[in-house]
Design an enzyme around this catalytic site. Sequence first.
Site, short mmCIF file in Angstrom:
data_model
loop_
_atom_site.label_atom_id
_atom_site.label_comp_id
_atom_site.label_asym_id
_atom_site.label_seq_id
_atom_site.Cartn_x
_atom_site.Cartn_y
_atom_site.Cartn_z
N GLY A 125 0.85 -1.19 0.00
CA GLY A 125 0.00 0.00 0.00
C GLY A 125 0.88 1.24 0.00
O GLY A 125 2.11 1.16 -0.03
N ARG B 146 -2.80 -9.94 -1.48
CA ARG B 146 -2.42 -10.67 -2.70
C ARG B 146 -1.22 -11.58 -2.51
O ARG B 146 -1.12 -12.62 -3.14
CB ARG B 146 -2.11 -9.65 -3.80
CG ARG B 146 -3.32 -8.87 -4.25
CD ARG B 146 -2.90 -7.64 -5.02
NE ARG B 146 -2.36 -6.62 -4.15
CZ ARG B 146 -1.44 -5.72 -4.50
NH1 ARG B 146 -0.94 -5.73 -5.70
NH2 ARG B 146 -1.03 -4.81 -3.64
N THR C 286 -2.81 -1.27 7.11
CA THR C 286 -4.03 -1.49 6.33
C THR C 286 -5.13 -0.59 6.92
O THR C 286 -4.92 0.09 7.92
CB THR C 286 -4.51 -2.94 6.43
OG1 THR C 286 -5.14 -3.13 7.71
CG2 THR C 286 -3.37 -3.93 6.29
N LYS D 265 -6.88 2.79 12.18
CA LYS D 265 -7.64 3.30 13.33
C LYS D 265 -8.64 2.29 13.91
O LYS D 265 -9.15 2.48 15.00
CB LYS D 265 -8.49 4.51 12.89
CG LYS D 265 -7.69 5.72 12.52
CD LYS D 265 -8.56 6.78 11.86
CE LYS D 265 -8.59 6.68 10.37
NZ LYS D 265 -7.39 6.83 9.62
N ALA E 73 -1.46 11.83 11.57
CA ALA E 73 -0.29 11.22 10.90
C ALA E 73 0.95 11.33 11.81
O ALA E 73 0.91 10.82 12.92
CB ALA E 73 -0.07 11.83 9.52
N GLY F 76 -2.59 10.65 -2.52
CA GLY F 76 -2.45 9.63 -1.47
C GLY F 76 -2.92 10.12 -0.12
O GLY F 76 -2.57 9.55 0.91
N GLU G 241 -8.40 8.09 2.47
CA GLU G 241 -8.45 6.69 2.88
C GLU G 241 -8.43 5.80 1.63
O GLU G 241 -8.77 6.27 0.53
CB GLU G 241 -9.76 6.44 3.64
CG GLU G 241 -9.71 6.88 5.08
CD GLU G 241 -8.62 6.17 5.83
OE1 GLU G 241 -8.74 4.98 6.11
OE2 GLU G 241 -7.61 6.81 6.14
N LYS H 225 -11.15 9.11 14.05
CA LYS H 225 -10.02 9.86 14.64
C LYS H 225 -10.44 10.55 15.92
O LYS H 225 -9.70 10.57 16.91
CB LYS H 225 -9.52 10.92 13.65
CG LYS H 225 -8.72 10.35 12.53
CD LYS H 225 -8.16 11.43 11.65
CE LYS H 225 -7.51 10.77 10.45
NZ LYS H 225 -7.22 11.66 9.36
N GLY I 213 -0.41 11.87 4.20
CA GLY I 213 0.63 11.65 3.19
C GLY I 213 1.38 10.40 3.54
O GLY I 213 1.72 10.18 4.71
N1 LIG Z 1 -2.25 7.66 3.42
C1 LIG Z 1 -2.17 8.49 4.46
O1 LIG Z 1 -1.83 9.67 4.34
C2 LIG Z 1 -2.45 7.98 5.84
C3 LIG Z 1 -2.25 8.83 6.98
C4 LIG Z 1 -2.49 8.33 8.26
C5 LIG Z 1 -2.96 7.04 8.41
N2 LIG Z 1 -3.16 6.27 7.29
C6 LIG Z 1 -3.67 4.93 7.48
O2 LIG Z 1 -2.77 3.99 6.95
C7 LIG Z 1 -3.50 2.84 6.50
C8 LIG Z 1 -3.07 2.51 5.06
O3 LIG Z 1 -3.35 3.61 4.21
P1 LIG Z 1 -2.82 3.61 2.71
O4 LIG Z 1 -3.10 4.97 2.20
O5 LIG Z 1 -1.44 3.07 2.65
O6 LIG Z 1 -3.84 2.55 2.04
P2 LIG Z 1 -3.61 1.64 0.72
O7 LIG Z 1 -2.63 2.28 -0.19
O8 LIG Z 1 -4.96 1.32 0.19
O9 LIG Z 1 -2.95 0.32 1.29
C9 LIG Z 1 -3.69 -0.59 2.07
C10 LIG Z 1 -2.93 -1.88 2.11
O10 LIG Z 1 -3.59 -2.76 3.03
C11 LIG Z 1 -3.68 -4.05 2.41
N3 LIG Z 1 -4.78 -4.81 3.02
C12 LIG Z 1 -6.07 -4.47 3.10
N4 LIG Z 1 -6.77 -5.42 3.74
C13 LIG Z 1 -5.88 -6.38 4.08
C14 LIG Z 1 -5.99 -7.62 4.76
N5 LIG Z 1 -7.15 -8.07 5.24
N6 LIG Z 1 -4.85 -8.36 4.91
C15 LIG Z 1 -3.66 -7.92 4.45
N7 LIG Z 1 -3.50 -6.76 3.79
C16 LIG Z 1 -4.60 -5.99 3.62
C17 LIG Z 1 -3.88 -3.76 0.95
O11 LIG Z 1 -3.54 -4.90 0.21
P3 LIG Z 1 -4.16 -5.26 -1.23
O12 LIG Z 1 -3.63 -4.18 -2.15
O13 LIG Z 1 -3.63 -6.61 -1.54
O14 LIG Z 1 -5.64 -5.17 -1.08
C18 LIG Z 1 -2.87 -2.61 0.78
O15 LIG Z 1 -1.56 -3.12 0.66
C19 LIG Z 1 -4.99 3.20 6.63
O16 LIG Z 1 -5.50 2.67 7.83
C20 LIG Z 1 -4.99 4.72 6.74
O17 LIG Z 1 -6.05 5.24 7.49
C21 LIG Z 1 -2.90 6.70 6.03
#
Ligand SMILES: NC(=O)c1ccc[n+]([C@@H]2O[C@H](COP(=O)([O-])OP(=O)(O)OC[C@H]3O[C@@H](n4cnc5c(N)ncnc54)[C@H](OP(=O)(O)O)[C@@H]3O)[C@@H](O)[C@H]2O)c1
Length: 388
Positions: free
Chosen positions: A46, A80, A124, A148, A180, A233, A236, A251, A363
Amino acid sequence: VSAVLDVHPAPAATAIAATTAPAPRARADDAADAPVVDVVLVGARGQVGSALRALLAREAADLPRRAGLRLRLRAAFDRRGLAEDPAGLDPLAPAFAPRREGDWPALRARLQAGGAPTLLLDCTASDAIADEVPALLAAGIGVVAANKRANARRHADWAALQALARRHRVPWRYETTAGAAIPVLGPLRALRVRGERVLRLEGVLSGSLSHVLGRLQAGARFSDAVLEARALGLTEPDPREDLGGQDLARKLLVLAREAGFAIEPEDVRVRPLAALDDRPLAAALAALPRDDAGWAEWAARAAAAGRRLVALARVDASGGEVGVVALDADDPLARLAPGENRLRVVTEFQHAPPLLLGGPGAGPQVTAAGVLGDALAAARALLDARGG
Ligand SMILES: NC(=O)c1ccc[n+]([C@@H]2O[C@H](COP(=O)([O-])OP(=O)(O)OC[C@H]3O[C@@H](n4cnc5c(N)ncnc54)[C@H](OP(=O)(O)O)[C@@H]3O)[C@@H](O)[C@H]2O)c1
């Protein structure tokens, strides 16, 4: 504060560059002697997981000197694929094999039986992974979550995780789940632990919604701003979680509980930014332009009245609410750059002025940096609990 930064950034940066000597590289004996903590990364491909793997690779050689330990990527997986090597994977190129029925439970059993200090990093947004946290903590495996969900359920579930972690002397950290990489949960926990009553929390806590509303008020269409936030990015994995207000509500629950409010999900009133139905994501996003005119009109009305639109989350003893409001443009919570987060904390001792915490609120890179910070603190706690 912003005025000072606007005037002086170049001299400050030059002074730092001129006076900071290059950091000495780690000595070979540091790395050899440093205790090892195994890491299992979930959500490995991700946005946050990928940024974290890049950081692990970049920092690995120097961690023994700076942190007195090594993080070894023992396994990495998503829905995957799964990669595992007890000797340590290359964080930049783990060799993922396709997922097979029962592969993760089998790996978890091996980790439990092996007894080496181990951390699971949940990058995730998955309920299924959040469901794993109690059993992992009870088995002595530390957990660091950017996810969360485990902390946004019933208050009793939140409290049970805190108690489990304490009872088993195992780290349970989730600083990046609100704000974050901005340290917000640590300071709130410190207030709670020292008994300083928090009377009110209010903040702009969604980097994605802060970006959308910031861009809207700079003249962009609402629907374009949503797509832009997604492309950067900042949203969510499913951006409907942002637009529906559920992500912000989660949050607020995490923050409120850390500050000592025993609040339940139904105590938070949620005002969505868009009326979303059960359509597939692509159709829901394609329908957003129907709201553009309404948002543009609200933004113009607010600007004419000297106000700015912000996605505000607030909680006090009477409950919580999240949604867009028009704040006076001079309010510190209204004077934010797109993507910025700021939290105002009013306590029995800090109210005039209140405590303000802020910085970039989303981010993949900043979030990964925050997860690494949590992982290092958790790894140290694991080793200390074992007297190592
Ligand atoms: N992006 C931000 O700025 C940010 C900031 C603070 C917190 N967060 C938190 O960080 C987390 C990830 O965000 P992201 O932006 O990186 O999301 P993302 O790009 O969609 O990545 C999510 C990842 O989780 C994997 N996944 C989902 N369900 C799963 C399961 N049951 N078992 C194993 N792997 C699983 C997905 O795999 P597949 O691709 O194989 O489905 C993917 O690799 C979220 O909780 C988000 O709230 C993100």
